[in-house]
Scaffold this active site. Structure first.
Site, PDB file in Angstrom:
ATOM      1  N   LYS A  90     -53.603 -45.613  19.349  1.00  0.00           N
ATOM      2  CA  LYS A  90     -54.818 -46.051  18.643  1.00  0.00           C
ATOM      3  C   LYS A  90     -55.475 -44.858  17.959  1.00  0.00           C
ATOM      4  O   LYS A  90     -55.138 -43.699  18.238  1.00  0.00           O
ATOM      5  CB  LYS A  90     -55.777 -46.695  19.644  1.00  0.00           C
ATOM      6  CG  LYS A  90     -56.276 -45.738  20.724  1.00  0.00           C
ATOM      7  CD  LYS A  90     -57.103 -46.455  21.779  1.00  0.00           C
ATOM      8  CE  LYS A  90     -57.531 -45.478  22.873  1.00  0.00           C
ATOM      9  NZ  LYS A  90     -58.319 -46.151  23.920  1.00  0.00           N
TER      10      LYS A  90
ATOM     11  N   TYR B 119     -77.337 -22.126   6.663  1.00  0.00           N
ATOM     12  CA  TYR B 119     -78.599 -22.870   6.584  1.00  0.00           C
ATOM     13  C   TYR B 119     -79.523 -22.572   7.758  1.00  0.00           C
ATOM     14  O   TYR B 119     -79.075 -22.465   8.897  1.00  0.00           O
ATOM     15  CB  TYR B 119     -78.319 -24.376   6.582  1.00  0.00           C
ATOM     16  CG  TYR B 119     -77.547 -24.869   5.386  1.00  0.00           C
ATOM     17  CD1 TYR B 119     -78.000 -24.620   4.083  1.00  0.00           C
ATOM     18  CD2 TYR B 119     -76.378 -25.599   5.557  1.00  0.00           C
ATOM     19  CE1 TYR B 119     -77.288 -25.093   2.992  1.00  0.00           C
ATOM     20  CE2 TYR B 119     -75.670 -26.079   4.471  1.00  0.00           C
ATOM     21  CZ  TYR B 119     -76.126 -25.823   3.187  1.00  0.00           C
ATOM     22  OH  TYR B 119     -75.428 -26.291   2.114  1.00  0.00           O
TER      23      TYR B 119
ATOM     24  N   MET C 216     -71.157 -28.343   6.144  1.00  0.00           N
ATOM     25  CA  MET C 216     -70.257 -29.465   5.873  1.00  0.00           C
ATOM     26  C   MET C 216     -68.831 -28.998   5.601  1.00  0.00           C
ATOM     27  O   MET C 216     -67.867 -29.584   6.097  1.00  0.00           O
ATOM     28  CB  MET C 216     -70.780 -30.260   4.672  1.00  0.00           C
ATOM     29  CG  MET C 216     -69.965 -31.515   4.392  1.00  0.00           C
ATOM     30  SD  MET C 216     -70.533 -32.406   2.939  1.00  0.00           S
ATOM     31  CE  MET C 216     -72.136 -32.987   3.463  1.00  0.00           C
TER      32      MET C 216
ATOM     33  N   ARG D 204     -66.498 -53.045  30.227  1.00  0.00           N
ATOM     34  CA  ARG D 204     -66.194 -53.094  28.802  1.00  0.00           C
ATOM     35  C   ARG D 204     -65.462 -54.400  28.515  1.00  0.00           C
ATOM     36  O   ARG D 204     -65.986 -55.463  28.809  1.00  0.00           O
ATOM     37  CB  ARG D 204     -65.346 -51.859  28.461  1.00  0.00           C
ATOM     38  CG  ARG D 204     -65.946 -50.955  27.421  1.00  0.00           C
ATOM     39  CD  ARG D 204     -65.296 -49.582  27.407  1.00  0.00           C
ATOM     40  NE  ARG D 204     -63.853 -49.623  27.140  1.00  0.00           N
ATOM     41  CZ  ARG D 204     -63.101 -48.551  26.882  1.00  0.00           C
ATOM     42  NH1 ARG D 204     -63.657 -47.357  26.836  1.00  0.00           N
ATOM     43  NH2 ARG D 204     -61.811 -48.660  26.669  1.00  0.00           N
TER      44      ARG D 204
HETATM   45  C1  LIG Z   1     -57.542 -45.616  25.093  1.00  0.00           C
HETATM   46  C2  LIG Z   1     -57.040 -46.495  26.137  1.00  0.00           C
HETATM   47  C3  LIG Z   1     -55.981 -46.076  26.966  1.00  0.00           C
HETATM   48  C4  LIG Z   1     -55.427 -44.666  26.958  1.00  0.00           C
HETATM   49  O1  LIG Z   1     -56.308 -43.794  27.623  1.00  0.00           O
HETATM   50  P1  LIG Z   1     -55.920 -42.249  27.866  1.00  0.00           P
HETATM   51  O2  LIG Z   1     -56.936 -41.753  28.807  1.00  0.00           O
HETATM   52  O3  LIG Z   1     -56.000 -41.591  26.526  1.00  0.00           O
HETATM   53  O4  LIG Z   1     -54.567 -42.241  28.407  1.00  0.00           O
HETATM   54  C5  LIG Z   1     -55.459 -46.989  27.859  1.00  0.00           C
HETATM   55  N1  LIG Z   1     -55.955 -48.259  27.930  1.00  0.00           N
HETATM   56  C6  LIG Z   1     -56.988 -48.678  27.169  1.00  0.00           C
HETATM   57  C7  LIG Z   1     -57.472 -50.074  27.318  1.00  0.00           C
HETATM   58  C8  LIG Z   1     -57.572 -47.813  26.254  1.00  0.00           C
HETATM   59  O5  LIG Z   1     -58.592 -48.231  25.512  1.00  0.00           O
END
Ligand SMILES: *Cc1c(COP(=O)(O)O)cnc(C)c1O
Length: 572
Positions: free
Chosen positions: A44, A275, A322, A142
């Site tokens: 991801k 800055y 930046m 979550r």
């Molecule tokens: C991002 C994520 C992972 C991977 O987590 P890491 O700590 O980077 O290995 C696994 N499962 C879910 C649901 C995630 O959102």
């Protein structure tokens, strides 16, 4: 810098160099650690900033077959990169998610219950059957169904499964504090997960593929690995623990962020920097300008950051802007020579990314994922067959003994990829089976390789304890008796050719388009006519005076064929 081929390359002005060889090696070492549990590589957020398409191709090429992303949009892009075979799971959706596209592309979906109607609607529209993983909330708060709703949730999934409207493949949850191994909540999450699995089972949903572990749990909690682990951070060679470095787990950092010093100048005492003029030179010194700023992903709050220039970690002074930041290179006149020098913010030849994270008050995850698209990614390929045979695509090796023949096979086995079809020719007794035994050793497959003469095709499955856990199987074929054409059809090699390495002895007449890459290996011998028969296929060098009768082995790569046979549908 040098890439995997030892070629000196000129990097772009600002580069995030991504070492795909390190990525694959990290994935292999994690896969070996968690075996027999499977590794789902999490790609991801553009593979945590490393480039999901390139990372996906490298991992798929090395035999990894399970990918995870958050969004369907990410999954669709990854599908383009890795082709139809690997499994891709996406687990975070909204009412605007394009489930129809997901189903058509064979994407598996994590579900919490709220999106089921939309997915079923997409299933009706496309005629595809969704493959689902139930997400349960075991304490993180979550995504996922909370325990009070599990009965209803699994009852619904069971009904969909029984009526054939969906296939329920797995059950998953996510951990909240696995990076702090001392905390008790992980055990509570485990207990809750087991209760969810039981509840699913009571509704007839079993066995399900269970996956709970992220990187920290995969590394240190054997009891949480179940059938599969979803690993992100560790793949990129980074540690999730504040007190344990990635090297302790055999992991190498994959990304290096670097640029060049764009200006060096001497300034007098009292000269300001950046800055707000929060810093002024306490004494005469040299300022170096580094063309990376917060728009490139260097957090503006990272006061105290250092950048390695000329082998020294130089302090950033004044505010990070930046586009740029300023380093104090010191009073010594030699600083003037640093104009154009490499400036490494983190990675190979610099400090670890954790130092940048510490300066910014954040974690390594956030630093790598936020390197912006303005920074060019440069991917260095893992050492592969291409590197072994060289740029001409063809190379001749010599083997004086059976051991050398076998060793050459092992080298090939280390770099052969799923989809490779190796066409092996040479006289009887030339050493074809010996070479194949070496290939099996390099691939790390089980079962003794003998001449397949009477079997026609024999499958040697990948050994998860071997050198390439998760790597391809070996399919060993003898085409000698099959004649010039047609006979191979009956072996259904197409079914395995894309996921395995196929070695075909006497395969000159192999139909084109089998597998993704054809490697032609011809064994020749300079000496006397054949006096050795390939009795049981292992005595190729037999009683011959091998040293006096060395073999030459020519290895050549066919130009890549069009991706024939790759468009079959993933839907079922
Ligand atoms: C991002 C994520 C992972 C991977 O987590 P890491 O700590 O980077 O290995 C696994 N499962 C879910 C649901 C995630 O959102």
């Amino acid at each position: 810098m040098r890439d995997a081929y030892g070629t000196v390359t000129m990097l772009p002005e600002r580069a995030a160099t991504v070492d795909l060889g390190a990525l694959v090696s990290n994935a292999r070492s994690i896969a070996a650690r968690i075996a027999p549990s499977r590794l789902m590589t999490v790609l991801k957020a553009d593979a945590y900033g490393h480039g999901a398409a390139a990372a996906g191709r490298a991992l798929a090429g090395a035999g990894f077959r399970d990918f995870g992303v958050a969004h369907v949009s990410e999954a669709l892009e990854l599908r383009e990169a890795v082709g139809p075979e690997p499994r891709i799971l996406a687990w975070l959706h909204t009412s605007a998610t394009d489930f129809a596209a997901a189903l058509r592309a064979g994407i598996e979906l994590g579900v919490n219950g709220s999106e089921l109607d939309a997915i079923l609607e997409a299933a009706r529209a496309t005629g595809c059957t969704p493959r689902l993983h139930a997400i349960v909330d075991t304490g993180l708060g979550r995504n996922g169904a909370v325990s009070e709703t599990w009965d209803a949730f699994f009852a619904r999934l069971a009904e969909l499964s029984a009526s054939g409207r969906a296939v329920v493949v797995g059950i998953m949850s996510h951990l909240a504090v696995a990076d702090e191994p001392g905390r008790p909540e992980t055990d509570l999450q485990r207990q809750a997960f087991e209760r969810a699995v039981e509840t699913a089972g009571r509704h007839g949903l079993s066995p399900l593929q269970r996956h709970l572990a992220n990187t920290p749990a995969s590394l240190v909690r054997e009891d949480l690995r179940y059938e599969m682990c979803r690993v992100g951070l560790g793949l990129y060679g980074l540690s999730p623990f504040s007190d344990r470095a990635a090297e302790e787990f055999g992991l190498r950092p994959v990304m290096t962020l670097s640029t060049r010093v764009s200006l060096v100048k001497r300034v007098e005492e009292g000269h300001g920097a950046s800055y707000g003029l929060l810093w002024t030179a306490p004494t005469p010194t040299h300022l170096g300008l580094v063309p990376l700023g917060y728009a490139d992903g260097i957090p503006r709050v990272a006061e105290g950051l250092r950048v390695r220039i000329g082998g020294v970690d130089q302090p950033v002074v004044g505010r990070i802007a930046m586009d740029q930041m300023i380093v104090d290179l010191g009073a010594d006149e030699s600083a003037m020579d640093l104009l154009g020098a490499d400036a490494v913010v983190f990675g190979a030849g610099g400090q670890p990314v954790e130092d940048v994270a510490a300066a910014a008050g954040t974690i390594n995850y956030e630093i790598v994922t936020r390197i912006s698209p303005r920074v060019e990614r440069v991917w260095t390929e893992p050492e592969g067959l291409g590197a072994l045979v060289g740029p001409s695509g063809s190379r001749v090796f010599a083997a004086e003994t059976a051991e050398e023949m076998r060793a050459l096979g092992a080298r090939l086995g280390q770099v052969l990829e799923p989809g490779d079809v190796l066409v092996l020719t040479g006289d009887l007794g030339a050493g074809k089976t010996t070479l194949t035994q070496g290939i099996a050793e390099g691939l790390g497959v089980s079962g003794r390789v003998t001449s397949p003469t009477f079997v026609l095709a024999r499958v040697h499955p990948n050994d998860p304890e071997g050198p390439r856990p998760g790597g391809p199987d070996l399919v060993h074929v003898d085409a000698y008796r099959l004649g010039d054409e047609g006979g191979l059809d009956g072996l259904a090699l197409e079914d395995t050719a894309h996921s395995s390495v196929t070695v075909v002895e006497w395969g000159e007449h192999l139909p084109a388009g089998l597998g993704t890459r054809t490697v032609r290996v011809r064994i020749g011998r300079a000496g006397a006519p054949d006096t050795v028969t390939e009795a049981d296929g292992t005595l190729d060098f037999g009683s011959d005076d091998a040293a006096a009768d060395p073999r030459t082995i020519s290895v050549s790569l066919d130009a890549p064929a069009a991706a024939a046979g790759r468009e079959e549908s993933q839907n079922d």
